[in-house]
Design a protein around this motif. Structure first.
Motif, mmCIF file in Angstrom:
data_model
loop_
_atom_site.group_PDB
_atom_site.id
_atom_site.type_symbol
_atom_site.label_atom_id
_atom_site.label_comp_id
_atom_site.label_asym_id
_atom_site.label_seq_id
_atom_site.Cartn_x
_atom_site.Cartn_y
_atom_site.Cartn_z
ATOM 1 N N ASP A 256 -16.332 3.459 -14.599
ATOM 2 C CA ASP A 256 -15.430 3.933 -15.648
ATOM 3 C C ASP A 256 -16.071 3.604 -16.992
ATOM 4 O O ASP A 256 -16.031 2.464 -17.460
ATOM 5 N N ARG B 69 -14.070 -0.375 -13.269
ATOM 6 C CA ARG B 69 -12.725 -0.946 -13.158
ATOM 7 C C ARG B 69 -12.369 -1.122 -11.682
ATOM 8 O O ARG B 69 -12.935 -0.460 -10.802
ATOM 9 N N ASP B 70 -11.433 -2.030 -11.426
ATOM 10 C CA ASP B 70 -10.965 -2.275 -10.064
ATOM 11 C C ASP B 70 -9.817 -1.338 -9.723
ATOM 12 O O ASP B 70 -8.968 -1.047 -10.569
ATOM 13 N N VAL B 71 -9.795 -0.873 -8.480
ATOM 14 C CA VAL B 71 -8.749 0.030 -8.000
ATOM 15 C C VAL B 71 -8.215 -0.533 -6.682
ATOM 16 O O VAL B 71 -8.988 -0.812 -5.769
ATOM 17 N N THR C 52 -14.198 -1.041 -6.484
ATOM 18 C CA THR C 52 -14.664 -0.942 -7.870
ATOM 19 C C THR C 52 -15.307 0.419 -8.092
ATOM 20 O O THR C 52 -16.183 0.831 -7.330
ATOM 21 N N THR D 214 -3.329 2.118 -6.954
ATOM 22 C CA THR D 214 -3.281 1.937 -8.410
ATOM 23 C C THR D 214 -2.768 3.198 -9.083
ATOM 24 O O THR D 214 -1.932 3.149 -9.989
ATOM 25 N N GLU D 215 -3.231 4.347 -8.623
ATOM 26 C CA GLU D 215 -2.791 5.621 -9.177
ATOM 27 C C GLU D 215 -1.359 5.944 -8.736
ATOM 28 O O GLU D 215 -0.540 6.399 -9.539
ATOM 29 N N HIS E 288 -8.972 -4.364 -3.197
ATOM 30 C CA HIS E 288 -9.550 -3.726 -4.378
ATOM 31 C C HIS E 288 -10.939 -3.163 -4.090
ATOM 32 O O HIS E 288 -11.719 -3.728 -3.322
ATOM 33 N N SER F 200 1.629 -5.533 -8.068
ATOM 34 C CA SER F 200 0.632 -5.094 -7.095
ATOM 35 C C SER F 200 0.730 -5.899 -5.796
ATOM 36 O O SER F 200 0.571 -5.343 -4.703
ATOM 37 N N TRP G 295 -14.995 2.531 -1.608
ATOM 38 C CA TRP G 295 -13.804 2.857 -0.828
ATOM 39 C C TRP G 295 -13.797 2.011 0.429
ATOM 40 O O TRP G 295 -14.813 1.463 0.852
ATOM 41 N N LYS H 95 -6.598 -0.080 -3.188
ATOM 42 C CA LYS H 95 -6.519 1.032 -2.243
ATOM 43 C C LYS H 95 -5.959 0.575 -0.901
ATOM 44 O O LYS H 95 -6.056 -0.600 -0.536
ATOM 45 N N ASN I 164 -5.143 5.766 -3.063
ATOM 46 C CA ASN I 164 -5.308 5.000 -4.303
ATOM 47 C C ASN I 164 -3.940 4.471 -4.734
ATOM 48 O O ASN I 164 -3.128 5.196 -5.320
#
Length: 550
Positions: free
Chosen positions: A450, A458-460, A447, A545-546, A445, A361, A419, A462, A543
């Motif tokens: 979820d 969960r953390d994402v 949050t 992470t995605e 990140h 990451s 966001w 972006k 995103n």
């Protein structure tokens, strides 16, 4: 750390055997606590704040008794007809749990013990009364049923504890010492919580003060009514259990109370632990041992957990009902390690060699940052904590589920950001006097909710980009997106979408491998107006992470 002041003889009486000071000190240290001083029979013991169940002599003695292999009797709850009716409580302070304790033989020292436990639970587990407050009343002075309600402060009139005359709720906050200390908790509330008995006499105004007439316990008191009120039912249930256990330790017998909320009825206290299944393999992996299931069973019982069934691979347990600090399986493993003894763990070096490196990451973040800086963008770092007005209202969108914060010192902070784009637009808002164009980005990140996670979120990671100048348009931001994805070797497609933060027909949804990963487009003028920005802007959010399966 919190200091427990107790007596050596009394502690030994509860434990069921005589522990010399040296032995007591060693046991406390192995459990993670510390004997601060021992002068004659007086002991001062440092207890960690996550263990309010140890803040009474009985609580600590009960834990040491189990640790030394002596079984504790289950706390018995007798049925009764006592009732508390909850009627139109303050919206900020809606819940209560209660019990009656009889058979007490109080003296000056025991009364001081009750007050100490009450204050320390309120100061630690209940976060200085922000989450809840405890009231203890002589039973013979009050008439059931009790009513838990709320009233305008000017209409609340009683004599607060250790005060010379009757005053109203507002005056209590301005004139009484305890009222002035905790004034900040409810001074902005429209109505203040109160407990009244069947004769409409006020017992207390939580979380501030008891009535002097009905809320003062003395050496003649043999029976008490105990209530805990506050924000969350689970929290006050736990606090009630800990408080009641302290009264059991000085000879009390517990009687249940029915709490009637109108649409539901509950009976408190319950003293029910949580059922969990623990795998022996997991325990050994974390601690680094080779324990058998029957050995793990003995260690769990040393920490006051009840093992209801077991097989060679796992154990099903009921956690100690007084434990407020058991949240995850790792907390159970921590108990097992303490019972085993950290000093008994074998010191071993890993038989593998590894080389440290940057996580994927971080590599992704560094690569994208370099590309955007090369395009003339400036990197920003905004705060994780924000408010729903910025995240949703000003962005012209409805509120989705989000991670809310409890009471904060800064009233404008009430959530964790979901966001990045709104926070970057705030950067523009705070730099309106700076020269244009303003080209900024952030990779950080956020949050999101979820429910599949044990913590409910969960953390994402972006990426968000904002471009602001007089001639900015959709095409310019698409060129940035093309450059980034072509350089990184990523295929993507765009589809039409309606998003209230962007101008209709001038924004798009970004998809990769047929999965939604973000949006970009020209910012809606209404959003810009909400932030006080006169220059047109484009924005993008992806995103990562995605996209990168981080």
């Amino acid at each position: 750390m919190v200091i427990l002041e107790t007596e050596h003889k009394q502690l030994n009486k509860i434990i069921g055997r005589k522990l010399e000071i040296k032995e007591l000190e060693e046991i406390l240290f192995s459990l993670g606590y510390e004997l601060e001083s021992a002068e004659g029979d007086k002991l001062r013991i440092d207890i960690t704040t996550e263990r309010p169940d140890l803040l009474s002599t009985y609580g600590l003695g009960r834990a040491l008794r189990a640790y030394l292999g002596n079984k504790n009797d289950e706390i018995k709850i007798n049925k009764s007809n006592y009732k508390v009716n909850v009627k139109q409580p303050a919206k900020e302070w809606m819940n209560t749990a209660a019990a009656v304790v009889k058979g007490l033989k109080l003296d000056d020292e025991k009364i001081r013990e009750i007050i100490r436990v009450q204050e320390k639970i309120g100061g630690t587990f209940l976060r200085n009364r922000k989450k809840g407050a405890i009231g203890v009343y002589p039973l013979e002075k009050i008439k059931f049923p009790i009513t838990f309600t709320a009233e305008k402060p000017e209409k609340i009139k009683f004599r607060p504890l250790e005060y010379q005359k009757e005053i109203n709720g507002k005056e209590i906050l301005e004139k009484h010492a305890t009222g002035m200390k905790y004034k900040h908790l409810l001074e902005k509330w429209e109505k203040y919580p109160i407990f009244t008995d069947s004769k409409n006499k006020i017992l207390s105004m939580p979380p501030i003060i008891n009535s002097h007439e009905l809320g003062r316990v003395d050496e003649k008191t043999t029976e008490v009514f105990v209530e805990v009120s506050g924000r969350e039912l689970k929290t006050i249930d736990m606090a009630l259990n800990v408080m009641i256990s302290a009264l059991v330790g000085i000879g009390g017998k517990i009687y249940s109370v029915e709490v009637n909320y109108g649409n539901k009825k509950i009976t408190t206290p319950e003293f029910k632990g949580e059922k969990r299944t623990i795998k022996t393999e997991y325990v050994n992996k974390i601690i680094g041992t080779e324990l058998k299931t029957n050995e793990v069973k003995k260690l769990l019982e040393k920490m006051n957990h009840k093992v209801v069934s077991s097989n060679p691979n796992s154990l099903t347990i009921i956690t100690d009902p007084l434990r407020t600090d058991i949240w995850h399986d790792i907390d159970i493993v921590d108990d097992i390690a303490r019972a085993y003894g950290f000093n008994n763990l074998e010191l071993r070096m890993k038989n593998v060699e590894s080389t440290g490196e940057t996580t994927r990451s971080v590599k992704v973040k560094e690569e994208i940052s370099k590309l955007l800086i090369g395009l003339g963008y400036q990197e920003c770092f905004t705060l994780m904590l924000t408010n729903k007005e910025t995240q949703f209202e000003k962005m012209n969108i409805k509120e989705p589920g989000y991670v809310k914060l409890g009471t904060t010192v800064e009233q404008g902070i009430n959530m964790i950001r979901q966001w990045l784009l709104p926070e970057l637009i705030r950067v523009l808002e705070n730099n309106r006097s700076a020269e244009y164009p303003q080209k900024i980005f952030e990779i950080s990140h956020t949050t999101v909710i979820d429910n599949t996670k044990d913590v409910g979120c969960r953390d994402v990671l972006k990426l968000s980009i904002v471009n602001c100048h007089s001639n900015v348009n959709f095409t310019e931001m698409k060129q940035v997106l093309d450059y980034l994805f072509n350089t990184l070797g990523i295929q993507y497609e765009l589809t039409e979408v309606e998003h209230e933060s962007f101008i209709k027909g001038r924004n798009a949804k970004i998809k990769h491998n047929n999965e939604y990963i973000g949006n970009f487009g020209e910012i809606n003028p209404k959003v810009l107006e909400n932030f006080g920005i006169e220059m047109p802007c484009t924005g993008l959010e992806i995103n990562l992470t995605e996209l990168f399966r981080l």
